[in-house]
Design a protein around this motif. Structure first.
Motif, mmCIF file in Angstrom:
data_model
loop_
_atom_site.group_PDB
_atom_site.id
_atom_site.type_symbol
_atom_site.label_atom_id
_atom_site.label_comp_id
_atom_site.label_asym_id
_atom_site.label_seq_id
_atom_site.Cartn_x
_atom_site.Cartn_y
_atom_site.Cartn_z
ATOM 1 N N GLN A 1 -6.597 8.773 -8.255
ATOM 2 C CA GLN A 1 -6.954 8.085 -7.020
ATOM 3 C C GLN A 1 -7.837 6.879 -7.300
ATOM 4 O O GLN A 1 -7.704 5.838 -6.640
ATOM 5 C CB GLN A 1 -7.663 9.051 -6.067
ATOM 6 N N THR B 1 -5.675 4.065 -8.336
ATOM 7 C CA THR B 1 -4.946 3.558 -7.173
ATOM 8 C C THR B 1 -5.824 2.640 -6.337
ATOM 9 O O THR B 1 -5.385 1.561 -5.892
ATOM 10 C CB THR B 1 -4.447 4.728 -6.315
ATOM 11 N N GLU B 2 -7.067 3.015 -6.141
ATOM 12 C CA GLU B 2 -7.991 2.174 -5.381
ATOM 13 C C GLU B 2 -8.305 0.882 -6.123
ATOM 14 O O GLU B 2 -8.457 -0.180 -5.504
ATOM 15 C CB GLU B 2 -9.268 2.955 -5.100
ATOM 16 N N TRP C 1 0.254 4.040 -3.008
ATOM 17 C CA TRP C 1 -0.190 5.416 -2.759
ATOM 18 C C TRP C 1 0.897 6.426 -3.126
ATOM 19 O O TRP C 1 0.590 7.577 -3.444
ATOM 20 C CB TRP C 1 -0.595 5.591 -1.287
ATOM 21 N N LYS D 1 0.800 -1.220 0.000
ATOM 22 C CA LYS D 1 0.000 0.000 0.000
ATOM 23 C C LYS D 1 0.836 1.275 0.000
ATOM 24 O O LYS D 1 0.522 2.223 -0.740
ATOM 25 C CB LYS D 1 -0.964 -0.010 1.181
ATOM 26 N N LEU E 1 -5.493 -1.636 -5.544
ATOM 27 C CA LEU E 1 -5.569 -2.278 -4.236
ATOM 28 C C LEU E 1 -6.706 -3.290 -4.160
ATOM 29 O O LEU E 1 -6.649 -4.238 -3.365
ATOM 30 C CB LEU E 1 -5.745 -1.208 -3.146
ATOM 31 N N HIS F 1 0.399 7.673 -6.566
ATOM 32 C CA HIS F 1 -0.617 8.729 -6.688
ATOM 33 C C HIS F 1 0.014 10.109 -6.519
ATOM 34 O O HIS F 1 -0.379 11.075 -7.186
ATOM 35 C CB HIS F 1 -1.704 8.506 -5.635
#
Length: 227
Positions: free
Chosen positions: A99, A102-103, A89, A85, A106, A92
């Motif tokens: 974003q 990025t999510e 991040w 993580k 994950l 980003h």
């Protein structure tokens, strides 16, 4: 990698004089093949920025700047079977990765301990086939409505071909041949441009009258042959 890619991603490599013929052909078809290849993340030996493993496009197209190693692997962002993580991040902030992307990274599942699985997007079951590839590169002409019904009307092949040629204006009738500037030896030389004219018949009748006298009632066959 060192010979053909100069330690860069093969998906961004360019053709040079030192490349052999096979590699040059692969580079030429890369633009047609690459958009249809998807990856299921396993060990992470696929290219992070250039392979399509998230959504429908490569991350290089989503980020503002692919800082760091341009040929980074997905495995560089995996730690003990899960996503790292802090590193994700950091993308980003440094690379301008949205974003939402990025999510999504994950939330992407990882096949722990398994290999990366390629998926051919054009095939129903993900297997590569020449048939699906041909459909993407071949040039299709506009579909003519009605012609498709010719082959589904339970007609014989010869009749279907004849109707297709008729609707396509491909029947070699006299008018069509004349339109193509083809000389017709069987046509009269007096009216090649007026096939419906009676001028030819009048000339033929006058010629016959001069050679053969008109028939009389009492004429016999021997008399006619002796003329």
């Amino acid at each position: 990698m060192s010979k053909y890619c100069n330690n860069a991603s093969p998906l961004t490599s360019r053709i040079s004089g030192k490349h052999n013929t096979t590699w040059k052909r692969l580079i030429r078809v890369r633009a047609q093949a690459q958009p249809h290849i998807r990856w299921v993340v396993g060990q992470g030996k696929i290219f992070f920025w250039d392979d399509i493993w998230l959504g429908k496009s490569a991350l290089r197209d989503l980020a503002l700047n692919d800082r760091g190693c341009p040929n980074a692997l997905v495995g560089d962002f995996i730690w003990e079977g899960t996503w790292d993580k802090p590193k994700i991040w950091l993308l980003h902030a440094r690379a301008g990765l949205p974003q939402r992307a990025t999510e999504q990274i994950l939330d992407t599942p990882i096949v722990d301990g398994g290999p990366d699985i390629p998926w051919w997007n054009l095939s129903r079951f993900g297997d590569f086939s020449l048939a699906t590839t041909w459909e993407t590169i071949r040039t299709q002409r506009p579909i003519i409505r009605g012609l498709d019904d010719i082959w589904k009307a339970c007609l014989t092949t010869s009749i279907s071909i004849f109707i297709w040629r008729l609707l396509s204006n491909r029947i070699p009738v006299d008018t069509k041949l004349q339109w193509r500037k083809m000389e017709l030896a069987s046509k009269c030389e007096y009216c090649p441009h007026r096939p419906g004219s009676n001028q030819c018949m009048e000339r033929i009748r006058s010629l016959v009258r001069r050679i053969f006298p008109p028939l009389q009632i009492n004429d016999t066959i021997p008399d006619r042959l002796g003329v």
